[in-house]
Each structure stands twice: as C-alpha cells, then as structure tokens.
Write an enzyme that holds these catalytic residues in place. Structure first.
Site, PDB file in Angstrom:
ATOM      1  N   ASP A  42      -2.554  -1.375  -3.823  1.00 54.60           N
ATOM      2  CA  ASP A  42      -2.858   0.007  -4.180  1.00 54.60           C
ATOM      3  C   ASP A  42      -1.531   0.746  -4.217  1.00 54.60           C
ATOM      4  OD1 ASP A  42      -3.655   2.596  -4.457  1.00 54.60           O
ATOM      5  OD2 ASP A  42      -4.776   2.708  -2.569  1.00 54.60           O
TER       6      ASP A  42
ATOM      7  N   TYR B  18       0.863  -1.174   0.000  1.00 53.06           N
ATOM      8  CA  TYR B  18       0.000   0.000   0.000  1.00 53.06           C
ATOM      9  C   TYR B  18       0.904   1.231   0.000  1.00 53.06           C
ATOM     10  CZ  TYR B  18      -3.482   3.408   1.672  1.00 53.06           C
ATOM     11  OH  TYR B  18      -4.288   4.502   1.815  1.00 53.06           O
TER      12      TYR B  18
ATOM     13  N   HIS C 259     -12.301   2.075  -4.276  1.00 54.42           N
ATOM     14  CA  HIS C 259     -11.546   1.184  -5.161  1.00 54.42           C
ATOM     15  C   HIS C 259     -12.362  -0.067  -5.450  1.00 54.42           C
ATOM     16  CE1 HIS C 259      -7.409   3.001  -4.481  1.00 54.42           C
ATOM     17  NE2 HIS C 259      -8.093   3.523  -3.478  1.00 54.42           N
TER      18      HIS C 259
END
Length: 262
Positions: free
Chosen positions: A150, A107, A253
């Site tokens: 992500d 992330y 998302h």
C-alpha cells in the site's frame, strides 16, 4: 519456476484472519504480502496460516498500528527491514526466495488530510518516507527485486474516480505523485499492474464512508506491484480482486495479484 504474488492492506490481520485464510484457500497465492496488520508479530495468527501451507513468514509489527508481513508457501529468508524517515514504524520488511528474488513489502504513510507539510506533520512524514525510498534505491541499486504494498498514492489519472476532483486530495496531489515517480525511477521499478493492464480505470481501495461502495465506485489504486527492470518482463497476469471488497467485514483495500516466471 513461476510463482504468484499478492499484496493486500488487510486493516487488522487479527480482526480479518478469516478473510486472509479464505483468500489463501481460494486463490492459493505462493506469496501474500500484508500491510496494516495492526498487531505485534507474536499475536499474528501465524499457526492458522501455517496450517494452510504458508510455513515461511517474515513480519514486523507493533500494537494497534502499521505492521507488515510476508506469508509464503515457498522457502523464504528474512532479509531485514528499513525504517524510512526514521519514524519508528513497522512499515517495511523484506524476504528472499530460493530463486534469489528479493520481495520488499512496504506500507507508505497515508499522510493525513491536509496536503501541506507546514500544517500537517503526517504529510511531511509521507514525503520524507518517499524521499528516503528514492535515496535508498539510488544507493543500493536493487536488482532481481519486487516491491509491493500500500503505497498510498494513486499516480495516474485513471487510477482515481475523478482526477480533477482529487488533485487537492491526499493520495493524488501532484507533489505526492512526483515523489512516487522519483522513487520508482531511482529503482528502475516497473509498475507491473499497469504493464499488464495499461488502459482504463483501475482501483484497489474504496472508502468505508460510502453507503454503497460498489454503486458509488469512487475508488483509487493505492496498492502496487513493482519489479526491477531486469525481471519486469517476467511479470504477467496481473489482476485486482474487486469482489473481495464485498466480503463480510472487509478491508477497504482489495488484493492485487501478479505472476512471475522466475
């Protein structure tokens, strides 16, 4: 043995545990990597996921921020974590499957609103994080590995709704794209999603600010599935589950999937 893997920034796993359970029940990924869990590990609803068959779980968490987890129906061994840029954040965890494939769940920091490290500490942290990802890959030379998550950068012109209008917007600035490219090259990482879907607009994130996200369709592809070059050819069947953005109380998302014949 083929297995299907998905990555999803869930934006609070406790708030959206029902959505996670729905995805697991409907799509049956063998492995689901979650980011932005926003929970200490002990408060993640692991029992609910285990009840759906996801008995192997590795995670790193912290209260209210960040947090990453890997849920697996296949035996998975905890392979540790890395604190890139020494931020003290729960932004990486790794697990190894029985077939020897290492899965890295990342992330990357969002980077704030101003793309200038001199006035925005968060942007500098993002660039430093990516630099350390690059240096780690150069030093470790990962093999038989998949990196997902992500990554908070939409690198290609067709990964955003308007390349021209987003050139100065954090997530698509040239300096971020260059840093991501260096990290990718250092690990010989292949972008599996774009290997399978090489042309056309493709998004995995739509802002909450839009009154009608679907009609406006001002998306960005921030979520990625990469594989080292030695196993990239085994990756296929990539898909982005756009309809999930329309579920009740969704994350901003959506999940990104790929299957690997390994």
């Amino acid at each position: 043995m083929p297995f299907t893997l998905a990555t999803w920034n869930i934006n609070s796993v406790r708030l959206r545990e029902g959505l996670v359970s729905r995805l697991l029940a409907e799509e049956l990924p063998d492995v689901l990597c979650l980011q932005e869990c926003k929970s200490p590990v002990e408060k993640i609803p692991l029992d609910r996921f285990r009840a759906l068959g996801y008995n192997w779980i590795v995670a790193r968490g912290q209260k209210g921020y960040n947090g990453v987890a890997i849920l697996s129906r296949l035996p998975l061994t905890d392979a540790g974590d890395r604190d890139f840029a020494a931020l003290g954040h729960a932004r990486h965890v790794a697990g190894v499957l029985e077939n020897g494939v290492t899965i890295h769940n990342c992330y990357v920091p969002a980077g704030g609103d101003v793309p200038d490290r001199e006035v925005n500490v968060k942007f500098g942290q993002k660039l430093d994080y990516l630099t350390e990802m690059r240096d780690w890959a150069r030093a470790e030379r990962p093999a038989k590995s998949i990196l997902v998550g992500d990554l908070n950068i939409a690198p290609r012109e067709d990964d955003v709704w308007s390349h021209k209008q987003l050139l100065k917007i954090v997530s698509h600035t040239p300096i971020e794209v260059a840093h991501l490219a260096e990290a990718q090259e250092a690990g010989t990482w292949v972008d599996i999603t774009r290997k399978d879907i090489p042309e056309g607009k493709l998004y995995s994130w739509w802002s909450y600010r839009a009154a009608d996200w679907n009609a406006a369709d001002k998306g960005r592809r921030l979520d990625h599935v990469w594989a080292t070059a030695d196993i990239a050819a085994a990756g296929h069947s990539s898909r982005v589950l756009r309809p999930v953005r329309g579920w009740e109380q969704p994350s901003d998302h959506v999940p990104v999937f790929a299957t690997f014949d390994l």
